[in-house]
Design a protein around this motif. Structure first.
Motif, PDB file in Angstrom:
ATOM      1  N   UNK A  99       0.834  -1.210   0.000  1.00 13.77           N
ATOM      2  CA  UNK A  99       0.000   0.000   0.000  1.00 13.77           C
ATOM      3  C   UNK A  99       0.866   1.257   0.000  1.00 13.77           C
ATOM      4  N   UNK A 100       1.955   1.239   0.762  1.00 16.30           N
ATOM      5  CA  UNK A 100       2.867   2.389   0.767  1.00 16.30           C
ATOM      6  C   UNK A 100       3.537   2.553  -0.588  1.00 16.30           C
ATOM      7  N   UNK A 101       3.849   1.446  -1.262  1.00 21.32           N
ATOM      8  CA  UNK A 101       4.469   1.538  -2.588  1.00 21.32           C
ATOM      9  C   UNK A 101       3.505   2.161  -3.595  1.00 21.32           C
ATOM     10  N   UNK A 102       2.230   1.796  -3.505  1.00 21.93           N
ATOM     11  CA  UNK A 102       1.244   2.381  -4.422  1.00 21.93           C
ATOM     12  C   UNK A 102       1.061   3.867  -4.138  1.00 21.93           C
ATOM     13  N   UNK A 103       1.010   4.236  -2.870  1.00 16.05           N
ATOM     14  CA  UNK A 103       0.784   5.639  -2.518  1.00 16.05           C
ATOM     15  C   UNK A 103       1.997   6.521  -2.770  1.00 16.05           C
ATOM     16  N   UNK A 105       4.229   6.753  -5.150  1.00 18.79           N
ATOM     17  CA  UNK A 105       4.752   6.888  -6.505  1.00 18.79           C
ATOM     18  C   UNK A 105       5.325   8.291  -6.708  1.00 18.79           C
ATOM     19  N   UNK A 106       4.677   9.269  -6.120  1.00 18.25           N
ATOM     20  CA  UNK A 106       5.137  10.650  -6.282  1.00 18.25           C
ATOM     21  C   UNK A 106       6.137  11.077  -5.209  1.00 18.25           C
ATOM     22  N   UNK A 111       5.649   9.316   5.095  1.00 23.52           N
ATOM     23  CA  UNK A 111       4.266   9.657   5.435  1.00 23.52           C
ATOM     24  C   UNK A 111       3.296   8.587   4.952  1.00 23.52           C
ATOM     25  N   UNK A 112       3.551   8.065   3.759  1.00 19.55           N
ATOM     26  CA  UNK A 112       2.680   7.013   3.235  1.00 19.55           C
ATOM     27  C   UNK A 112       2.872   5.701   3.980  1.00 19.55           C
TER      28      UNK A 112
END
Length: 144
Positions: A99-103, A105-106, A111-112
């Motif tokens: 989930x952190x990897x998906x969030x 990206x930018x 924080x993610x």
């Protein structure tokens, strides 16, 4: 994790409801309550988002179960409570990382990662009562 199909569905539906309530509460907090004036229209997207998060959670549970099952330690294979705990630990680790990897990206990974860990805590809420109920039913069946 030897849960019946009904128990898996119950855990999934409970997980979707918890995540939808959490997302709706956050949306109401961010919009200062304005989301409630739009009626049921935002609920569809919120429920779809919660269902996708729950699907990711149950996919991570599958991978955690497969990973723990691949361990050849006799202690893990004999002790069902230890196996359940290890599956939940590894599944939540897989969930947090994916989930952190998906969030992230930018960017802004830390924080993610924190947000992913907070969402991962909600993963335990539907699984533990369903697993406890299944364990109690197994004990009742073995004593009957």
């Amino acid at each position: 994790m030897n849960l019946s199909t009904l128990q898996w569905w119950a855990a999934f539906i409970l997980d979707v409801l918890i995540k939808a309530a959490l997302i709706y509460w956050q949306a109401a907090l961010v919009t200062l309550g304005m989301i409630t004036l739009q009626g049921f229209v935002p609920l569809i997207s919120i429920i779809l988002m919660a269902a996708s998060l729950s699907s990711l959670h149950f996919l991570c549970l599958f991978f955690g179960n497969r990973f723990v099952g691949s361990l050849q330690t006799a202690t893990v294979q004999r002790s069902r409570p230890l196996k359940l705990v290890l599956v939940l630990i590894f599944a939540n680790l897989f969930f947090i990382v994916s989930f952190a990897a998906v969030l992230s990206v930018s960017g802004n990974v830390l924080d993610h990662m924190l947000l992913s860990a907070i969402v991962a805590v909600t993963n335990l809420v539907p699984i533990l009562p369903v697993a406890a109920t299944g364990g109690l039913l197994d004990i009742a069946k073995s004593q009957a």
